[in-house]
Write a protein that holds these residues in place. Structure first.
Motif, PDB file in Angstrom:
ATOM      1  N   GLU A  84     -51.313 -92.463  62.781  1.00 14.79           N
ATOM      2  CA  GLU A  84     -51.403 -91.608  61.779  1.00 14.79           C
ATOM      3  C   GLU A  84     -49.801 -91.135  61.678  1.00 14.79           C
ATOM      4  O   GLU A  84     -49.065 -90.831  60.797  1.00 14.79           O
ATOM      5  N   LYS A  85     -49.581 -90.598  62.900  1.00 15.24           N
ATOM      6  CA  LYS A  85     -48.140 -89.819  63.053  1.00 15.24           C
ATOM      7  C   LYS A  85     -46.943 -91.167  62.894  1.00 15.24           C
ATOM      8  O   LYS A  85     -46.010 -90.805  62.535  1.00 15.24           O
ATOM      9  N   MET A  86     -47.567 -92.384  63.582  1.00 13.28           N
ATOM     10  CA  MET A  86     -46.387 -93.311  63.426  1.00 13.28           C
ATOM     11  C   MET A  86     -46.166 -93.985  61.787  1.00 13.28           C
ATOM     12  O   MET A  86     -45.047 -94.022  61.672  1.00 13.28           O
ATOM     13  N   ALA A  87     -47.307 -93.515  61.014  1.00 10.56           N
ATOM     14  CA  ALA A  87     -46.868 -93.921  59.667  1.00 10.56           C
ATOM     15  C   ALA A  87     -45.786 -92.883  59.180  1.00 10.56           C
ATOM     16  O   ALA A  87     -44.741 -93.240  58.475  1.00 10.56           O
ATOM     17  N   ALA A  88     -46.103 -91.679  59.408  1.00  7.86           N
ATOM     18  CA  ALA A  88     -44.980 -90.650  58.991  1.00  7.86           C
ATOM     19  C   ALA A  88     -43.562 -91.252  59.516  1.00  7.86           C
ATOM     20  O   ALA A  88     -42.682 -91.244  58.670  1.00  7.86           O
ATOM     21  N   ASN A  89     -43.470 -91.474  60.832  1.00  9.41           N
ATOM     22  CA  ASN A  89     -42.211 -91.675  61.306  1.00  9.41           C
ATOM     23  C   ASN A  89     -41.642 -92.902  61.151  1.00  9.41           C
ATOM     24  O   ASN A  89     -40.459 -93.194  60.976  1.00  9.41           O
ATOM     25  N   ALA A  90     -42.436 -94.060  60.914  1.00 11.77           N
ATOM     26  CA  ALA A  90     -41.814 -95.382  60.547  1.00 11.77           C
ATOM     27  C   ALA A  90     -41.412 -95.278  59.185  1.00 11.77           C
ATOM     28  O   ALA A  90     -40.332 -96.037  58.632  1.00 11.77           O
ATOM     29  N   ILE A  91     -42.038 -94.314  58.348  1.00 14.71           N
ATOM     30  CA  ILE A  91     -41.368 -94.130  56.794  1.00 14.71           C
ATOM     31  C   ILE A  91     -40.511 -92.879  56.765  1.00 14.71           C
ATOM     32  O   ILE A  91     -39.077 -93.176  56.295  1.00 14.71           O
ATOM     33  N   ILE A  92     -40.631 -91.727  57.120  1.00 15.43           N
ATOM     34  CA  ILE A  92     -39.777 -90.748  56.849  1.00 15.43           C
ATOM     35  C   ILE A  92     -38.457 -90.862  57.723  1.00 15.43           C
ATOM     36  O   ILE A  92     -37.389 -90.590  57.169  1.00 15.43           O
ATOM     37  N   ASN A  93     -38.688 -91.007  58.901  1.00 19.80           N
ATOM     38  CA  ASN A  93     -37.460 -91.123  59.764  1.00 19.80           C
ATOM     39  C   ASN A  93     -36.375 -92.090  59.149  1.00 19.80           C
ATOM     40  O   ASN A  93     -35.326 -91.631  59.208  1.00 19.80           O
ATOM     41  N   PRO A  94     -36.687 -93.503  59.223  1.00 17.37           N
ATOM     42  CA  PRO A  94     -35.622 -94.297  58.887  1.00 17.37           C
ATOM     43  C   PRO A  94     -35.102 -94.021  57.482  1.00 17.37           C
ATOM     44  O   PRO A  94     -33.829 -94.156  57.216  1.00 17.37           O
ATOM     45  N   LEU A  95     -35.960 -93.538  56.477  1.00 17.24           N
ATOM     46  CA  LEU A  95     -35.434 -93.430  55.289  1.00 17.24           C
ATOM     47  C   LEU A  95     -34.586 -92.230  55.286  1.00 17.24           C
ATOM     48  O   LEU A  95     -33.439 -92.305  54.600  1.00 17.24           O
ATOM     49  N   HIS A 120     -37.450 -92.101  43.076  1.00 17.21           N
ATOM     50  CA  HIS A 120     -36.946 -93.545  43.531  1.00 17.21           C
ATOM     51  C   HIS A 120     -37.076 -93.587  45.061  1.00 17.21           C
ATOM     52  O   HIS A 120     -37.953 -94.862  45.490  1.00 17.21           O
ATOM     53  N   TYR A 121     -36.927 -92.566  45.961  1.00  9.61           N
ATOM     54  CA  TYR A 121     -37.352 -92.558  47.435  1.00  9.61           C
ATOM     55  C   TYR A 121     -38.735 -92.613  47.564  1.00  9.61           C
ATOM     56  O   TYR A 121     -39.494 -93.351  48.513  1.00  9.61           O
ATOM     57  N   ARG A 122     -39.402 -92.036  46.704  1.00 13.88           N
ATOM     58  CA  ARG A 122     -40.902 -91.805  46.869  1.00 13.88           C
ATOM     59  C   ARG A 122     -41.655 -93.164  46.581  1.00 13.88           C
ATOM     60  O   ARG A 122     -42.458 -93.828  47.276  1.00 13.88           O
ATOM     61  N   SER A 123     -40.978 -93.910  45.822  1.00 15.60           N
ATOM     62  CA  SER A 123     -41.318 -95.365  45.148  1.00 15.60           C
ATOM     63  C   SER A 123     -41.035 -96.304  46.653  1.00 15.60           C
ATOM     64  O   SER A 123     -42.257 -97.118  47.092  1.00 15.60           O
ATOM     65  N   ILE A 124     -40.099 -95.921  47.381  1.00 18.21           N
ATOM     66  CA  ILE A 124     -39.906 -96.887  48.587  1.00 18.21           C
ATOM     67  C   ILE A 124     -40.976 -96.633  49.318  1.00 18.21           C
ATOM     68  O   ILE A 124     -41.428 -97.518  50.122  1.00 18.21           O
ATOM     69  N   ALA A 125     -41.262 -95.271  49.789  1.00 19.17           N
ATOM     70  CA  ALA A 125     -42.147 -94.743  50.516  1.00 19.17           C
ATOM     71  C   ALA A 125     -43.564 -95.469  50.449  1.00 19.17           C
ATOM     72  O   ALA A 125     -44.333 -95.772  51.135  1.00 19.17           O
ATOM     73  N   LYS A 126     -43.821 -95.394  49.061  1.00 20.53           N
ATOM     74  CA  LYS A 126     -45.162 -95.906  48.727  1.00 20.53           C
ATOM     75  C   LYS A 126     -45.163 -97.402  49.077  1.00 20.53           C
ATOM     76  O   LYS A 126     -46.235 -98.189  49.550  1.00 20.53           O
ATOM     77  N   ASP A 127     -44.254 -98.276  48.834  1.00 23.22           N
ATOM     78  CA  ASP A 127     -43.916 -99.517  49.067  1.00 23.22           C
ATOM     79  C   ASP A 127     -44.111 -99.842  50.595  1.00 23.22           C
ATOM     80  O   ASP A 127     -44.860-100.843  51.367  1.00 23.22           O
ATOM     81  N   LEU A 128     -43.672 -98.848  51.418  1.00 25.86           N
ATOM     82  CA  LEU A 128     -43.623 -99.112  52.822  1.00 25.86           C
ATOM     83  C   LEU A 128     -45.143 -98.678  53.292  1.00 25.86           C
ATOM     84  O   LEU A 128     -45.548 -99.281  54.312  1.00 25.86           O
ATOM     85  N   CYS A 129     -45.860 -97.796  52.670  1.00 22.19           N
ATOM     86  CA  CYS A 129     -47.204 -97.403  53.176  1.00 22.19           C
ATOM     87  C   CYS A 129     -48.124 -98.692  52.779  1.00 22.19           C
ATOM     88  O   CYS A 129     -49.029 -98.876  53.598  1.00 22.19           O
ATOM     89  N   ARG A 130     -47.851 -99.422  51.893  1.00 28.11           N
ATOM     90  CA  ARG A 130     -48.676-100.682  51.541  1.00 28.11           C
ATOM     91  C   ARG A 130     -48.610-101.701  52.666  1.00 28.11           C
ATOM     92  O   ARG A 130     -49.435-101.971  53.257  1.00 28.11           O
ATOM     93  N   GLU A 131     -47.031-101.773  53.089  1.00 29.51           N
ATOM     94  CA  GLU A 131     -47.115-102.649  54.567  1.00 29.51           C
ATOM     95  C   GLU A 131     -47.646-102.090  55.664  1.00 29.51           C
ATOM     96  O   GLU A 131     -48.242-102.421  56.303  1.00 29.51           O
ATOM     97  N   THR A 190     -52.667 -93.277  53.338  1.00 31.64           N
ATOM     98  CA  THR A 190     -51.312 -93.235  54.450  1.00 31.64           C
ATOM     99  C   THR A 190     -50.220 -92.681  53.388  1.00 31.64           C
ATOM    100  O   THR A 190     -49.766 -91.568  53.967  1.00 31.64           O
ATOM    101  N   PHE A 191     -50.287 -92.945  52.089  1.00 36.01           N
ATOM    102  CA  PHE A 191     -49.083 -92.419  51.508  1.00 36.01           C
ATOM    103  C   PHE A 191     -49.426 -90.795  51.332  1.00 36.01           C
ATOM    104  O   PHE A 191     -48.248 -89.894  51.318  1.00 36.01           O
ATOM    105  N   GLU A 192     -50.669 -90.392  51.070  1.00 33.07           N
ATOM    106  CA  GLU A 192     -50.904 -88.856  51.145  1.00 33.07           C
ATOM    107  C   GLU A 192     -50.557 -88.143  52.193  1.00 33.07           C
ATOM    108  O   GLU A 192     -49.814 -87.037  52.049  1.00 33.07           O
ATOM    109  N   SER A 193     -50.853 -88.553  53.501  1.00 30.46           N
ATOM    110  CA  SER A 193     -50.513 -88.028  54.548  1.00 30.46           C
ATOM    111  C   SER A 193     -48.943 -87.901  54.794  1.00 30.46           C
ATOM    112  O   SER A 193     -48.450 -87.011  55.127  1.00 30.46           O
TER     113      SER A 193
END
Ligand SMILES: NC(=O)C1=CN([C@@H]2O[C@H](COP(=O)(O)OP(=O)(O)OC[C@H]3O[C@@H](n4cnc5c(N)ncnc54)[C@H](OP(=O)(O)O)[C@@H]3O)[C@@H](O)[C@H]2O)C=CC1
Ligand SMILES: CC(C)(CO)C(=O)C(=O)O
Length: 297
Positions: free
Chosen positions: A176-187, A203-214, A227-230
């Motif tokens: 769960e934490k890795m999802a946040a850090n894999a998306i928030i930290n590099p973006l 625009h940034y939110r839509s990139i985050a959503k695509d990353l949540c899918r991966e 994942t996106f909600e969290s």
């Protein structure tokens, strides 16, 4: 309790300040200079426009053997190898690791101690200088047992304003934490924005959503939507924070990209999942590592 904290960074300084009233805390720093400064001037905490100062004991690591009821390891994942010698010889009941990502779990296996905890920190914290931190979002720390250890530890560590939550399944907690850090930290590190912008800017939110899918295609324990909600909730709770990766990039240091996105990309390879966005992000951050501070953004 006697608590030793290794690493006088954002998390180490914050944890030391929160426990200093109820416990005997020693902060072990990398340099003599930082230890002397904290011993002399105290630890300054800025939060919601208020300033607070706490006085704690601080020493340079290695000046004497570590001995404590609990040792908290608050160095970055890439500095863990440097403290493994001290840790292996430390006389202690319990050790807690708070690193983001999962790159450090192999090292924990090598330690002889009976009680080893891993934790995921949801606070938003920034170190201003060797003795000062800014708290940009006070949330909670999730903790679980990697080896031995019980939920009772929370009764010792928790106060009304410094909350801990017990997690039975540390694997789920770390994913769960890795999802946040894999998306928030590099973006945030690439875009040079605070965490809140990832949720606020469409625009940034839509990139985050695509990353949540991966992400959810590799670690399917939670759905893409969950994942996106969290991730959005952590962005909102730490809206005014600069992520630890943004801070690293700004200061021209190494980042924890290998322990976070690197681990994810390897897992994707093992499972035959396609993660082109994460591959791109990995290389973008790697390209920024160790650049002179002015060139990093
Ligand atoms: N900041 C945040 O909001 C959050 C951070 N985290 C995680 O917590 C961990 C720590 O992050 P953070 O506090 O931000 O990092 P910082 O870079 O602020 O702090 C790390 C500290 O470790 C010290 N250190 C490095 N090597 C040694 C050593 N051999 N002996 C003693 N101290 C050493 C560094 O000292 P020096 O400066 O002298 O090099 C530095 O003070 C990371 O894994 C991060 O992912 C998790 C959630 C939130
Ligand atoms: C919780 C969050 C995203 C806070 O910024 C963090 O873990 C980090 O910066 O490393």
């Amino acid at each position: 309790m006697n608590i030793s904290i290794i690493g006088g960074g954002a998390v180490g300084l914050f944890f030391a300040s929160q426990w200093s009233k109820d416990h005997c805390v020693t902060l072990w720093t990398r340099t003599d200079m930082q230890a002397e400064m904290i011993q002399r001037d105290g630890l300054y905490i800025f939060e919601n426009g208020n300033e607070n100062v706490q006085y704690i004991q601080s020493k340079k690591i290695g000046c004497q053997p570590l001995q404590a009821d609990l040792i908290v390891v608050a160095v970055k994942q890439y500095n863990m190898k440097d403290v493994m010698g001290e840790l292996t010889n430390a006389k202690s009941h319990s050790i807690m690791f708070i690193q983001n990502g999962m790159g450090h779990l192999d090292l924990l296996d090598k330690l002889p101690h009976h009680h080893i905890y891993t934790a995921s920190v949801e606070h938003g914290l920034v170190k201003i200088n060797g003795g000062t931190i800014q708290v940009n979002g006070r949330n909670k720390t999730n903790i679980g047992a990697f080896r031995g250890g019980t939920e009772e530890i929370i009764d010792h560590l928790q106060t009304d304003s410094f909350r801990f939550e017990w997690r039975e399944n540390i694997h789920h907690m770390m994913i769960e934490k890795m999802a946040a850090n894999a998306i928030i930290n590099p973006l945030t590190a690439m875009l040079n924005v605070k965490n809140g912008q990832i949720a606020q800017n469409e625009h940034y939110r839509s990139i985050a959503k695509d990353l949540c899918r991966e992400f959810a295609s590799v670690f399917s324990y939670k759905s893409e939507e969950e994942t996106f909600e969290s991730v959005l909730s952590i962005c909102k709770n730490t809206a005014y924070n600069e992520s630890s990766m943004l801070k690293d990039v700004k200061e021209g240091r190494l980042t924890e990209i290998d322990a976070i996105v690197g681990v994810l990309v390897k897992e994707a390879e093992k499972k035959g999942c396609h993660v082109p966005l994460f591959r791109m992000i990995y290389n973008m951050i790697k390209g920024k590592e160790n650049m002179p501070p002015l060139m990093s953004n």
